[in-house]
Design a protein around this motif. Structure first.
Motif, PDB file in Angstrom:
ATOM      1  N   TYR A 171       0.941  -1.332  -0.150  1.00 47.03           N
ATOM      2  CA  TYR A 171      -0.095  -0.149  -0.146  1.00 47.03           C
ATOM      3  C   TYR A 171       0.844   1.403   0.119  1.00 47.03           C
ATOM      4  O   TYR A 171       0.551   2.218  -0.515  1.00 47.03           O
ATOM      5  N   VAL A 172       1.865   1.106   0.478  1.00 50.37           N
ATOM      6  CA  VAL A 172       2.962   2.294   0.381  1.00 50.37           C
ATOM      7  C   VAL A 172       3.844   2.380  -0.788  1.00 50.37           C
ATOM      8  O   VAL A 172       3.715   3.561  -1.511  1.00 50.37           O
ATOM      9  N   PHE A 173       4.108   1.199  -1.481  1.00 46.74           N
ATOM     10  CA  PHE A 173       5.180   1.113  -2.438  1.00 46.74           C
ATOM     11  C   PHE A 173       4.050   1.477  -3.883  1.00 46.74           C
ATOM     12  O   PHE A 173       4.655   1.827  -4.826  1.00 46.74           O
ATOM     13  N   GLU A 174       2.753   1.177  -3.746  1.00 45.91           N
ATOM     14  CA  GLU A 174       2.081   1.419  -4.802  1.00 45.91           C
ATOM     15  C   GLU A 174       1.948   3.068  -5.227  1.00 45.91           C
ATOM     16  O   GLU A 174       2.263   3.223  -6.568  1.00 45.91           O
ATOM     17  N   ASP A 175       2.272   3.889  -4.426  1.00 44.43           N
ATOM     18  CA  ASP A 175       2.203   5.352  -4.830  1.00 44.43           C
ATOM     19  C   ASP A 175       3.656   5.785  -5.232  1.00 44.43           C
ATOM     20  O   ASP A 175       3.878   6.293  -6.066  1.00 44.43           O
ATOM     21  N   GLU A 176       4.767   5.157  -4.481  1.00 45.86           N
ATOM     22  CA  GLU A 176       6.080   5.291  -4.849  1.00 45.86           C
ATOM     23  C   GLU A 176       6.287   4.768  -6.185  1.00 45.86           C
ATOM     24  O   GLU A 176       7.158   5.112  -6.870  1.00 45.86           O
ATOM     25  N   ALA A 177       5.813   3.576  -6.542  1.00 46.74           N
ATOM     26  CA  ALA A 177       5.765   2.741  -8.107  1.00 46.74           C
ATOM     27  C   ALA A 177       5.319   4.061  -9.045  1.00 46.74           C
ATOM     28  O   ALA A 177       6.052   4.198 -10.220  1.00 46.74           O
ATOM     29  N   GLU A 178       4.208   4.830  -8.848  1.00 43.41           N
ATOM     30  CA  GLU A 178       3.809   5.642 -10.028  1.00 43.41           C
ATOM     31  C   GLU A 178       4.939   6.984 -10.042  1.00 43.41           C
ATOM     32  O   GLU A 178       5.111   7.217 -11.071  1.00 43.41           O
ATOM     33  N   ARG A 179       5.399   7.362  -8.774  1.00 44.66           N
ATOM     34  CA  ARG A 179       6.780   8.370  -8.800  1.00 44.66           C
ATOM     35  C   ARG A 179       7.788   7.975  -9.813  1.00 44.66           C
ATOM     36  O   ARG A 179       8.363   8.479 -10.368  1.00 44.66           O
ATOM     37  N   LEU A 180       8.146   6.468  -9.320  1.00 45.47           N
ATOM     38  CA  LEU A 180       9.513   5.886 -10.264  1.00 45.47           C
ATOM     39  C   LEU A 180       9.123   5.891 -11.468  1.00 45.47           C
ATOM     40  O   LEU A 180      10.277   6.163 -12.452  1.00 45.47           O
ATOM     41  N   LEU A 181       7.903   5.561 -12.058  1.00 44.25           N
ATOM     42  CA  LEU A 181       7.793   5.463 -13.452  1.00 44.25           C
ATOM     43  C   LEU A 181       7.855   6.795 -14.238  1.00 44.25           C
ATOM     44  O   LEU A 181       8.227   6.891 -15.270  1.00 44.25           O
TER      45      LEU A 181
ATOM     46  N   ALA B   2       9.743   9.146 -13.007  1.00 40.55           N
ATOM     47  CA  ALA B   2      11.084   9.884 -12.647  1.00 40.55           C
ATOM     48  C   ALA B   2      12.308   9.063 -13.665  1.00 40.55           C
ATOM     49  O   ALA B   2      13.144   9.630 -13.869  1.00 40.55           O
ATOM     50  N   GLU B   3      11.840   7.834 -13.678  1.00 38.84           N
ATOM     51  CA  GLU B   3      12.862   7.128 -14.547  1.00 38.84           C
ATOM     52  C   GLU B   3      12.337   6.315 -15.943  1.00 38.84           C
ATOM     53  O   GLU B   3      11.711   5.322 -15.838  1.00 38.84           O
ATOM     54  N   PRO B   4      12.759   7.129 -16.970  1.00 36.70           N
ATOM     55  CA  PRO B   4      12.024   6.821 -18.133  1.00 36.70           C
ATOM     56  C   PRO B   4      12.766   5.380 -18.427  1.00 36.70           C
ATOM     57  O   PRO B   4      11.778   4.664 -19.359  1.00 36.70           O
ATOM     58  N   GLU B   5      13.951   5.025 -18.229  1.00 36.13           N
ATOM     59  CA  GLU B   5      14.111   3.546 -18.535  1.00 36.13           C
ATOM     60  C   GLU B   5      13.476   2.527 -18.036  1.00 36.13           C
ATOM     61  O   GLU B   5      12.973   1.489 -18.400  1.00 36.13           O
ATOM     62  N   LEU B   6      13.028   2.777 -16.683  1.00 29.16           N
ATOM     63  CA  LEU B   6      12.130   1.762 -15.846  1.00 29.16           C
ATOM     64  C   LEU B   6      10.906   1.537 -16.791  1.00 29.16           C
ATOM     65  O   LEU B   6      10.239   0.614 -16.673  1.00 29.16           O
ATOM     66  N   ALA B   7      10.337   3.036 -16.987  1.00 27.55           N
ATOM     67  CA  ALA B   7       8.734   2.842 -17.668  1.00 27.55           C
ATOM     68  C   ALA B   7       8.880   2.276 -18.976  1.00 27.55           C
ATOM     69  O   ALA B   7       8.021   1.574 -19.402  1.00 27.55           O
ATOM     70  N   ALA B   8       9.981   2.183 -19.809  1.00 31.47           N
ATOM     71  CA  ALA B   8      10.298   1.443 -20.938  1.00 31.47           C
ATOM     72  C   ALA B   8      10.147   0.262 -20.691  1.00 31.47           C
ATOM     73  O   ALA B   8       9.628  -0.917 -21.408  1.00 31.47           O
TER      74      ALA B   8
ATOM     75  N   GLN C  62      -1.226  -7.852  -8.360  1.00 33.67           N
ATOM     76  CA  GLN C  62      -0.594  -6.779  -7.723  1.00 33.67           C
ATOM     77  C   GLN C  62       1.035  -7.000  -7.289  1.00 33.67           C
ATOM     78  O   GLN C  62       1.824  -6.238  -7.597  1.00 33.67           O
ATOM     79  N   GLY C  63       1.029  -8.384  -6.861  1.00 38.62           N
ATOM     80  CA  GLY C  63       2.566  -8.436  -6.327  1.00 38.62           C
ATOM     81  C   GLY C  63       3.582  -8.580  -7.588  1.00 38.62           C
ATOM     82  O   GLY C  63       4.581  -8.225  -7.501  1.00 38.62           O
ATOM     83  N   ALA C  64       2.892  -9.404  -8.741  1.00 37.13           N
ATOM     84  CA  ALA C  64       3.865  -9.304  -9.821  1.00 37.13           C
ATOM     85  C   ALA C  64       4.237  -8.057 -10.476  1.00 37.13           C
ATOM     86  O   ALA C  64       5.310  -7.552 -10.688  1.00 37.13           O
ATOM     87  N   VAL C  65       3.265  -6.959 -10.420  1.00 43.82           N
ATOM     88  CA  VAL C  65       3.333  -5.781 -10.888  1.00 43.82           C
ATOM     89  C   VAL C  65       4.354  -5.105 -10.257  1.00 43.82           C
ATOM     90  O   VAL C  65       5.465  -4.197 -10.544  1.00 43.82           O
ATOM     91  N   LEU C  66       4.084  -4.884  -8.741  1.00 43.67           N
ATOM     92  CA  LEU C  66       4.982  -4.053  -7.976  1.00 43.67           C
ATOM     93  C   LEU C  66       6.399  -4.838  -7.841  1.00 43.67           C
ATOM     94  O   LEU C  66       7.564  -3.900  -7.834  1.00 43.67           O
ATOM     95  N   ASP C  67       6.490  -6.257  -7.826  1.00 38.31           N
ATOM     96  CA  ASP C  67       7.890  -6.728  -7.635  1.00 38.31           C
ATOM     97  C   ASP C  67       8.776  -6.170  -9.084  1.00 38.31           C
ATOM     98  O   ASP C  67       9.891  -6.074  -8.819  1.00 38.31           O
ATOM     99  N   PHE C  68       8.039  -6.312 -10.222  1.00 33.41           N
ATOM    100  CA  PHE C  68       8.824  -5.917 -11.445  1.00 33.41           C
ATOM    101  C   PHE C  68       9.311  -4.551 -11.249  1.00 33.41           C
ATOM    102  O   PHE C  68      10.511  -4.276 -11.445  1.00 33.41           O
ATOM    103  N   ILE C  69       8.497  -3.627 -10.891  1.00 35.49           N
ATOM    104  CA  ILE C  69       9.125  -2.065 -10.619  1.00 35.49           C
ATOM    105  C   ILE C  69      10.173  -2.322  -9.648  1.00 35.49           C
ATOM    106  O   ILE C  69      11.099  -1.471  -9.636  1.00 35.49           O
TER     107      ILE C  69
END
Length: 562
Positions: free
Chosen positions: A500-510, A512-518, A534-541
């Motif tokens: 629940y914490v990392f969900e918001d952080e993951a949005e910010r990371l995507l 801020a980091e174009p390479e990660l978004a790609a 959800q676990g698979a999505v957040l684990d990848f990021i």
């Protein structure tokens, strides 16, 4: 005196093998009687606390290892009893050493060559004596067990060195640096007419002029001479399908095995495998003949073998690339004239299936495919040196036991190095010799700046033992330290997140980091079904972001200075 030095095999009905206690007492007595021919001593202790012995036979009374190596005298090494249930080499070696002592002409024939031997290597297994552990074998009446006191197969332990016995072997082998080794065994497999079959250091893997010499000069002599001496020999019968009829392949003996380990030191190695279905007396006689044949060749060509090994080590100092993995060439077999029995099938009386059997009333002799070429399929550029951080002491110890020169770092520094990132590994589903062995290793190579600390070790490749260092420290090598699990802790990510914490952080990371978004977009396209997880999505990021990356996670901890 002759009667007092008759071996247990000779005293009995030729279906007896010595016990450990009788063997050692016999050699002790022989060394006392012939001190100018034989030196026999303890060289280590097994995991069960049993002494491990080695002996040296010299025709001119020179036993000092330093002098022998300094003068370039050839060293022939005979290892016996690694599997005490396969003991013919143990008994044959006793008689051969006795004959060196009592037959002046046989001793003189050694010339400057030194005969080094281990009378019974797996001393723990020798004490586990019965006649029930070798279901397919014809004699002897009682024998030892394949595993040691830790239930490990010592012929899988030469690189990982889990046992004190293997550690003793590493140190003994390195100290003497033998030119040719014969490690005696008994085979288990197909039925055929031969009493003796032979595994040798795979010539492509041995490489260079030394490999060419083995394939084109030494092996043809060995096969021709064994036939002349009454024991026709064929390559180890390793069928490519159910039976030898469809062809046999050379055994790619990687560094976990004795001959593969010997190749790390540029030593020519043989692993004779007598046929388990032949009488013990025949297996004994053919084994002694094989050892003597290899020894006689070594005596005759000792100077050339020493020179070829010296050249191989010198070449290792200046190599620009190293082969570290080999694969069979299935498209271009040679052939071998094979004397076998027809392989047939019939209904099993135990179940509803067809079973294989060999019809000895239908012998054949014909050419069969022989797959004996193994070109390198993975080659790596040679660094100037490796860096092994001091905390990985298991790797450092093994390098030291094998004579690899290490330079200890005196002051901390930053250095730009080549690094491997572990892209993926796969492991056997079952335990293998005390480890979960990594079958497949996929790497990504890059550059990073790392801290080399005081006390870490530099492993320069400008040294005679470069090959051992390369094939143990390169993670994709057949029997590297990494494959055996020495660095497994770097495969585990140490920190985690709350979803629940990392969900918001993951949005910010995507954002801020174009390479990660790609990378994430590509992953989504390839794995649409996982978008509901959800676990698979957040684990990848979490695994691919730069902001929260753990530098040591999936980074192979041995670095390369180019």
């Amino acid at each position: 005196m002759q009667n007092a030095l008759t071996t247990p095999f000779e005293k009995g009905n030729q279906n007896q093998t010595t016990t450990w206690a009788d063997c050692i007492a016999w050699y002790d007595d022989l060394a006392l009687q012939y001190p100018n021919v034989l030196r026999f001593s303890v060289v280590g202790t097994s995991d069960a606390g049993v002494p491990i012995h080695a002996g040296v036979v010299s025709a001119d009374g020179v036993f000092e290892r330093e002098r022998i190596k300094r003068e370039g005298r050839p060293v022939f090494f005979n290892n016996n009893g690694i599997h005490p249930g396969e003991p013919e080499g143990v008994d044959a070696c006793m008689a051969l050493v006795r004959d060196f002592c009592q037959q002046p002409e046989r001793l003189a024939a050694l010339g400057k060559t030194v005969f080094l031997f281990v009378p019974l290597y797996n001393v723990d297994g020798a004490f586990n004596r019965a006649n029930t552990s070798r279901v397919n074998q014809d004699g002897p009446e009682a024998f030892g067990f394949r595993g040691n006191s830790r239930h490990l197969d010592l012929n899988r332990d030469f690189v990982k060195c889990d046992t004190l016995t293997a550690q003793t072997f590493n140190k003994l082998f390195t100290a003497w640096d033998p030119d040719v080794m014969v490690d005696t065994h008994t085979s288990n497999g197909a039925d055929y007419s031969y009493t003796m079959t032979l595994i040798h250091t795979q010539a492509d893997k041995l490489g260079g002029d030394l490999g060419v010499f083995l394939r084109d000069t030494m092996l043809p002599f060995m096969y021709a001479e064994m036939d002349k001496r009454g024991w026709p020999t064929c390559p180890y019968v390793n069928p490519v399908k159910d039976s030898p009829d469809d062809g046999i392949a050379e055994f790619l003996e990687t560094a976990r095995f004795s001959t593969g380990y010997a190749a790390l030191h540029d030593t020519i190695g043989f692993m004779p495998e007598t046929h388990m279905l032949k009488p013990f007396a025949d297996r004994y006689a053919s084994m002694r003949t094989l050892v003597e044949t290899a020894l006689d060749f070594t005596v005759a060509h000792g100077e050339q073998i020493v020179a070829l090994r010296r050249a191989a080590k010198a070449h290792g100092r200046i190599r620009r690339e190293w082969p570290i993995h080999w694969a069979m060439d299935e498209a271009n077999p040679s052939s071998f004239r094979f004397k076998g029995y027809a392989a047939k099938y019939k209904a099993s009386v135990l179940g509803d299936y067809q079973r294989l059997y060999y019809d000895r009333s239908a012998p054949f002799e014909r050419d069969i495919p022989y797959y004996n070429r193994f070109p390198a399929d993975i080659t790596v550029p040679a660094p100037r040196a490796y860096v092994v951080p001091q905390q990985w002491r298991e790797a450092i110890e093994r390098l030291q036991w094998n004579g690899v020169k290490l330079e200890r770092v005196e002051a901390e520094r930053q250095e730009d190095v080549s690094v491997y990132r572990i892209a993926s590994v796969s492991s056997r589903a079952r335990a293998y010799e005390g480890h979960m062995f990594h079958d497949d290793v996929q790497l990504e190579r890059g550059r990073e700046t790392v801290t080399i600390r005081a006390g870490d070790y530099i492993v320069p490749l400008d040294q005679d033992n470069a090959r051992y260092a390369v094939e143990t420290l390169e993670p994709q090598a057949h029997d590297s330290f990494f494959r055996w699990g020495f660095f497994n802790s770097v495969l585990e990510k140490k920190e985690a997140y709350s979803d629940y914490v990392f969900e918001d952080e993951a949005e910010r990371l995507l954002a801020a980091e174009p390479e990660l978004a790609a990378k994430f977009d590509a992953w989504k396209a390839q794995n649409p079904a996982l978008l509901k997880d959800q676990g698979a999505v957040l684990d990848f990021i979490f695994a691919h972001c730069a902001r929260w990356r753990e530098p040591e996670w999936n980074r192979y901890p041995v670095f390369m200075i180019d």
